[in-house]
Every structure is written in structure tokens, then in C-alpha cells.
Design a protein around this motif. Structure first.
Motif, PDB file in Angstrom:
ATOM      1  N   GLU A  38      -4.407   2.930  83.900  1.00  0.00           N
ATOM      2  CA  GLU A  38      -6.148   3.791  84.289  1.00  0.00           C
ATOM      3  C   GLU A  38      -6.974   4.343  86.065  1.00  0.00           C
ATOM      4  O   GLU A  38      -7.697   5.265  85.133  1.00  0.00           O
ATOM      5  CB  GLU A  38      -7.837   2.803  84.496  1.00  0.00           C
ATOM      6  CG  GLU A  38      -7.950   1.449  83.437  1.00  0.00           C
ATOM      7  CD  GLU A  38      -9.040   0.462  83.390  1.00  0.00           C
ATOM      8  OE1 GLU A  38      -9.146   0.229  84.795  1.00  0.00           O
ATOM      9  OE2 GLU A  38      -9.122  -0.121  82.135  1.00  0.00           O
ATOM     10  N   SER A  39      -5.483   3.622  86.923  1.00  0.00           N
ATOM     11  CA  SER A  39      -5.356   5.044  87.720  1.00  0.00           C
ATOM     12  C   SER A  39      -4.629   6.611  87.186  1.00  0.00           C
ATOM     13  O   SER A  39      -5.047   7.431  88.851  1.00  0.00           O
ATOM     14  CB  SER A  39      -4.848   4.778  88.739  1.00  0.00           C
ATOM     15  OG  SER A  39      -2.930   3.930  88.495  1.00  0.00           O
ATOM     16  N   TYR A  40      -4.545   6.673  86.658  1.00  0.00           N
ATOM     17  CA  TYR A  40      -3.647   7.904  86.378  1.00  0.00           C
ATOM     18  C   TYR A  40      -4.801   9.281  85.573  1.00  0.00           C
ATOM     19  O   TYR A  40      -5.823   8.371  84.805  1.00  0.00           O
ATOM     20  CB  TYR A  40      -3.302   7.644  85.735  1.00  0.00           C
ATOM     21  CG  TYR A  40      -1.689   7.297  85.893  1.00  0.00           C
ATOM     22  CD1 TYR A  40      -0.594   7.555  87.381  1.00  0.00           C
ATOM     23  CD2 TYR A  40      -1.261   6.484  85.999  1.00  0.00           C
ATOM     24  CE1 TYR A  40      -0.553   6.846  87.890  1.00  0.00           C
ATOM     25  CE2 TYR A  40      -0.471   5.217  86.265  1.00  0.00           C
ATOM     26  CZ  TYR A  40       0.917   6.049  87.791  1.00  0.00           C
ATOM     27  OH  TYR A  40       0.686   5.022  88.676  1.00  0.00           O
ATOM     28  N   ALA A 165      -0.348  22.672  91.278  1.00  0.00           N
ATOM     29  CA  ALA A 165      -0.493  21.914  92.346  1.00  0.00           C
ATOM     30  C   ALA A 165       0.529  20.582  92.209  1.00  0.00           C
ATOM     31  O   ALA A 165       0.373  20.342  90.654  1.00  0.00           O
ATOM     32  CB  ALA A 165      -1.863  21.938  92.641  1.00  0.00           C
ATOM     33  N   GLY A 166       0.165  20.157  93.147  1.00  0.00           N
ATOM     34  CA  GLY A 166       1.981  19.023  92.752  1.00  0.00           C
ATOM     35  C   GLY A 166       1.637  17.583  93.791  1.00  0.00           C
ATOM     36  O   GLY A 166       1.187  17.708  94.953  1.00  0.00           O
ATOM     37  N   TRP A 167       1.857  16.388  93.341  1.00  0.00           N
ATOM     38  CA  TRP A 167       1.570  15.555  94.090  1.00  0.00           C
ATOM     39  C   TRP A 167       2.754  14.271  94.141  1.00  0.00           C
ATOM     40  O   TRP A 167       2.933  14.011  92.987  1.00  0.00           O
ATOM     41  CB  TRP A 167       0.181  14.902  94.414  1.00  0.00           C
ATOM     42  CG  TRP A 167      -0.883  15.304  94.381  1.00  0.00           C
ATOM     43  CD1 TRP A 167      -1.496  14.968  95.908  1.00  0.00           C
ATOM     44  CD2 TRP A 167      -2.100  16.152  93.692  1.00  0.00           C
ATOM     45  NE1 TRP A 167      -2.547  16.104  95.874  1.00  0.00           N
ATOM     46  CE2 TRP A 167      -2.551  16.886  94.695  1.00  0.00           C
ATOM     47  CE3 TRP A 167      -1.261  16.811  92.473  1.00  0.00           C
ATOM     48  CZ2 TRP A 167      -3.294  17.694  94.163  1.00  0.00           C
ATOM     49  CZ3 TRP A 167      -2.114  18.045  92.229  1.00  0.00           C
ATOM     50  CH2 TRP A 167      -3.384  18.498  92.989  1.00  0.00           C
ATOM     51  N   ALA A 168       3.223  14.084  95.297  1.00  0.00           N
ATOM     52  CA  ALA A 168       4.297  13.019  95.006  1.00  0.00           C
ATOM     53  C   ALA A 168       3.388  11.507  94.270  1.00  0.00           C
ATOM     54  O   ALA A 168       2.493  11.547  94.536  1.00  0.00           O
ATOM     55  CB  ALA A 168       4.892  12.932  96.771  1.00  0.00           C
ATOM     56  N   LEU A 172      -1.718  11.800  95.136  1.00  0.00           N
ATOM     57  CA  LEU A 172      -3.374  11.967  94.650  1.00  0.00           C
ATOM     58  C   LEU A 172      -3.794  10.731  94.979  1.00  0.00           C
ATOM     59  O   LEU A 172      -5.851  10.980  95.144  1.00  0.00           O
ATOM     60  CB  LEU A 172      -2.720  12.411  93.243  1.00  0.00           C
ATOM     61  CG  LEU A 172      -4.699  13.000  93.177  1.00  0.00           C
ATOM     62  CD1 LEU A 172      -4.395  13.817  93.312  1.00  0.00           C
ATOM     63  CD2 LEU A 172      -4.509  13.153  90.901  1.00  0.00           C
ATOM     64  N   LYS A 173      -3.406   9.857  94.796  1.00  0.00           N
ATOM     65  CA  LYS A 173      -4.427   8.645  94.167  1.00  0.00           C
ATOM     66  C   LYS A 173      -5.216   8.135  95.469  1.00  0.00           C
ATOM     67  O   LYS A 173      -5.951   7.874  96.267  1.00  0.00           O
ATOM     68  CB  LYS A 173      -3.466   7.206  93.877  1.00  0.00           C
ATOM     69  CG  LYS A 173      -4.389   5.639  94.269  1.00  0.00           C
ATOM     70  CD  LYS A 173      -3.573   4.284  93.394  1.00  0.00           C
ATOM     71  CE  LYS A 173      -4.540   3.312  93.328  1.00  0.00           C
ATOM     72  NZ  LYS A 173      -3.814   1.989  93.103  1.00  0.00           N
ATOM     73  N   VAL A 174      -4.883   8.558  96.774  1.00  0.00           N
ATOM     74  CA  VAL A 174      -4.440   8.086  98.435  1.00  0.00           C
ATOM     75  C   VAL A 174      -5.494   8.931  98.236  1.00  0.00           C
ATOM     76  O   VAL A 174      -6.984   8.906  99.295  1.00  0.00           O
ATOM     77  CB  VAL A 174      -3.405   7.538  99.479  1.00  0.00           C
ATOM     78  CG1 VAL A 174      -3.484   8.903 100.727  1.00  0.00           C
ATOM     79  CG2 VAL A 174      -2.502   6.754  98.880  1.00  0.00           C
ATOM     80  N   GLU A 175      -5.852  10.053  98.093  1.00  0.00           N
ATOM     81  CA  GLU A 175      -6.643  11.769  98.542  1.00  0.00           C
ATOM     82  C   GLU A 175      -7.725  11.268  97.606  1.00  0.00           C
ATOM     83  O   GLU A 175      -9.274  11.612  98.544  1.00  0.00           O
ATOM     84  CB  GLU A 175      -5.907  13.050  98.069  1.00  0.00           C
ATOM     85  CG  GLU A 175      -4.830  12.885  98.796  1.00  0.00           C
ATOM     86  CD  GLU A 175      -4.009  14.708  98.672  1.00  0.00           C
ATOM     87  OE1 GLU A 175      -4.843  15.853  97.949  1.00  0.00           O
ATOM     88  OE2 GLU A 175      -2.735  14.666  98.989  1.00  0.00           O
ATOM     89  N   PHE A 182     -12.293  13.840  92.915  1.00  0.00           N
ATOM     90  CA  PHE A 182     -13.013  13.150  91.997  1.00  0.00           C
ATOM     91  C   PHE A 182     -12.406  13.137  90.763  1.00  0.00           C
ATOM     92  O   PHE A 182     -12.699  14.915  90.720  1.00  0.00           O
ATOM     93  CB  PHE A 182     -14.462  12.512  92.366  1.00  0.00           C
ATOM     94  CG  PHE A 182     -15.222  13.896  92.187  1.00  0.00           C
ATOM     95  CD1 PHE A 182     -15.581  14.001  90.521  1.00  0.00           C
ATOM     96  CD2 PHE A 182     -15.884  14.716  92.758  1.00  0.00           C
ATOM     97  CE1 PHE A 182     -16.694  15.428  90.606  1.00  0.00           C
ATOM     98  CE2 PHE A 182     -16.335  15.770  92.669  1.00  0.00           C
ATOM     99  CZ  PHE A 182     -16.619  15.949  91.622  1.00  0.00           C
ATOM    100  N   THR A 183     -12.818  13.522  89.782  1.00  0.00           N
ATOM    101  CA  THR A 183     -12.065  12.797  88.444  1.00  0.00           C
ATOM    102  C   THR A 183     -13.477  13.125  87.209  1.00  0.00           C
ATOM    103  O   THR A 183     -14.482  12.383  87.432  1.00  0.00           O
ATOM    104  CB  THR A 183     -10.662  12.015  87.824  1.00  0.00           C
ATOM    105  OG1 THR A 183     -11.707  11.200  87.895  1.00  0.00           O
ATOM    106  CG2 THR A 183      -9.727  12.720  88.633  1.00  0.00           C
ATOM    107  N   VAL A 184     -13.971  13.804  86.695  1.00  0.00           N
ATOM    108  CA  VAL A 184     -14.326  14.015  85.275  1.00  0.00           C
ATOM    109  C   VAL A 184     -13.905  14.339  83.812  1.00  0.00           C
ATOM    110  O   VAL A 184     -12.796  15.089  84.025  1.00  0.00           O
ATOM    111  CB  VAL A 184     -15.726  15.267  86.154  1.00  0.00           C
ATOM    112  CG1 VAL A 184     -15.947  14.299  86.774  1.00  0.00           C
ATOM    113  CG2 VAL A 184     -14.820  16.571  85.941  1.00  0.00           C
ATOM    114  N   SER A 185     -14.049  14.316  83.096  1.00  0.00           N
ATOM    115  CA  SER A 185     -13.904  14.534  81.552  1.00  0.00           C
ATOM    116  C   SER A 185     -13.701  16.061  81.302  1.00  0.00           C
ATOM    117  O   SER A 185     -13.946  16.449  82.097  1.00  0.00           O
ATOM    118  CB  SER A 185     -14.743  14.515  80.853  1.00  0.00           C
ATOM    119  OG  SER A 185     -15.538  14.908  80.919  1.00  0.00           O
TER     120      SER A 185
END
Length: 211
Positions: A38-40, A165-168, A172-175, A182-185
């Protein structure tokens, strides 16, 4: 309108070899055992909040191609750079022109590998090297797909970008927890729509804020 030299030079790296490398590195893999799925957010839109301070991402909307325990890759979808003849772009890539009168817009996809091209598109047409994400969306990094579009045999909708755009892992979870994103569909009308200047507001309006 003719392409600028930097755009054409960058496009030369849009090759089958690059496609193979990207497929190897960024193709979706099973989440690590014990990972919280759920965190992805693969296949969703990552939207910058008003708290975003990084000038590279202010009011950005990013389609997340890959997001799992191994890291995140996304393409900015609301930063068009230039528009020009698709045949000229093909020639810049070292491919044969198709006699097409079609023009294609190049977008800023992100600050990483800014000379590498990526095509985000509907999955009605794919190549063996294409990465299917979800909801009928795929990503391809092969000049054959640009040639197919020029020949009138490509996907119904598409967006061409330079860079990503890339994240280790975990970055991204920290950001997101810091309220930078925030994320949306995702929906195809927003991703592939021509009104880039309104995409951030439209994506922001999709946010569900708990009462």
C-alpha cells in the motif's frame, strides 16, 4: 518549426540498446517479502504540493512508471519543451523519415538522464521492450515506436519526454510524509491532454483531503 540542436542531439540516445537497459533496470519486479504494497504507487500520479521547494518540481505532475522496494521512476507530464516535425526527430535519432507531416511535442521528463528519450503511451500498441504499467498505460524507450507513430501505426495516445525523475528506495516515501507530494489516480485524459498548463490544477483537484 525546426527542432533545436540540443533536442536532436539528445534524441540520438533513444535507441533499442537504451530500451533494453531500461527494461532490465526498471521493469516491475515483485515487492520484497514483508513490504507494504500500500506504500507504493505505480501507475498513479505524483503531484507536487504547495510545500514543494525544489524548483525542478514546483507544480509538477509525474506519472509513476515504477515504484517498489527497489526505487521509483516517473515522467513529468506537464512540462512541454518544444514541438516540431516527427520526421526531423527520427532523422535526429539516426532513423529513416517516414514522409509524415505529423508534429510531436517533446516534454521535460525529469532531471535524470536528460538526454534519454521515453515514450509514455496507451498500450494498444507495444513492443517487446515496452513496459506495461497499469490501466492501459505503457512506456517504451525505442525509436521503433516513434517510427510507428510517424507511419500512422503507433499507439492512440502518447507523450514523448527527455529525462526522468528517480528516487532511491524509501526516498519518495519520506518526501510524501514531509508533504512535498501526494498521489492521486491517473487517467488518460489528464496524462495525454494538450493543456499542460492546467494539469497541475486538475491533478490537485483530484486530491481527497480527510475531514
Amino acid at each position: 518549426m525546426a527542432w533545436s540542436k540540443p533536442i536532436l542531439c539528445a534524441a540520438r540516445l533513444f535507441t533499442p540498446l537504451a530500451a533494453a537497459m531500461i527494461l532490465f533496470v526498471f521493469s516491475a519486479r515483485p515487492a520484497a517479502i514483508g513490504a507494504n504494497a500500500e506504500s507504493y504507487h505505480p501507475g498513479e500520479l505524483l503531484v507536487a504540493t504547495d510545500e514543494m521547494k525544489d524548483p525542478r518540481f514546483v507544480e509538477s505532475v509525474i506519472y509513476l512508471v515504477k515504484d517498489d522496494a527497489e526505487g521509483t521512476l516517473g515522467l513529468v507530464i506537464n512540462r512541454p519543451l518544444a514541438k516540431g516535425p516527427i520526421d526531423d526527430l527520427l532523422k535526429g535519432m539516426g532513423a529513416s523519415p517516414k514522409g509524415s507531416k505529423l508534429e510531436i511535442t517533446v516534454h521535460y521528463g525529469g532531471p535524470v538522464s536528460s538526454r534519454q528519450g521515453f515514450l509514455l503511451h496507451t498500450d494498444d500498441v507495444t513492443l517487446d521492450s515496452s513496459i506495461r504499467v497499469k490501466g492501459g498505460i505503457a512506456m517504451t524507450a525505442d525509436v521503433q515506436m516513434i517510427a510507428a507513430i510517424a507511419a500512422g501505426k503507433g499507439p492512440q495516445r502518447y507523450l514523448f519526454a527527455l529525462g526522468y525523475a528517480g528516487w532511491a528506495p524509501g526516498q519518495l516515501k519520506v518526501e510524501i510524509e514531509r508533504k512535498s507530494w501526494f498521489t492521486v489516480s491517473a487517467d488518460k485524459a489528464l496524462i495525454f491532454g494538450a493543456d499542460a498548463e492546467n494539469k497541475w490544477r486538475r491533478a490537485s483537484d483530484k486530491r481527497q483531503i480527510p475531514l
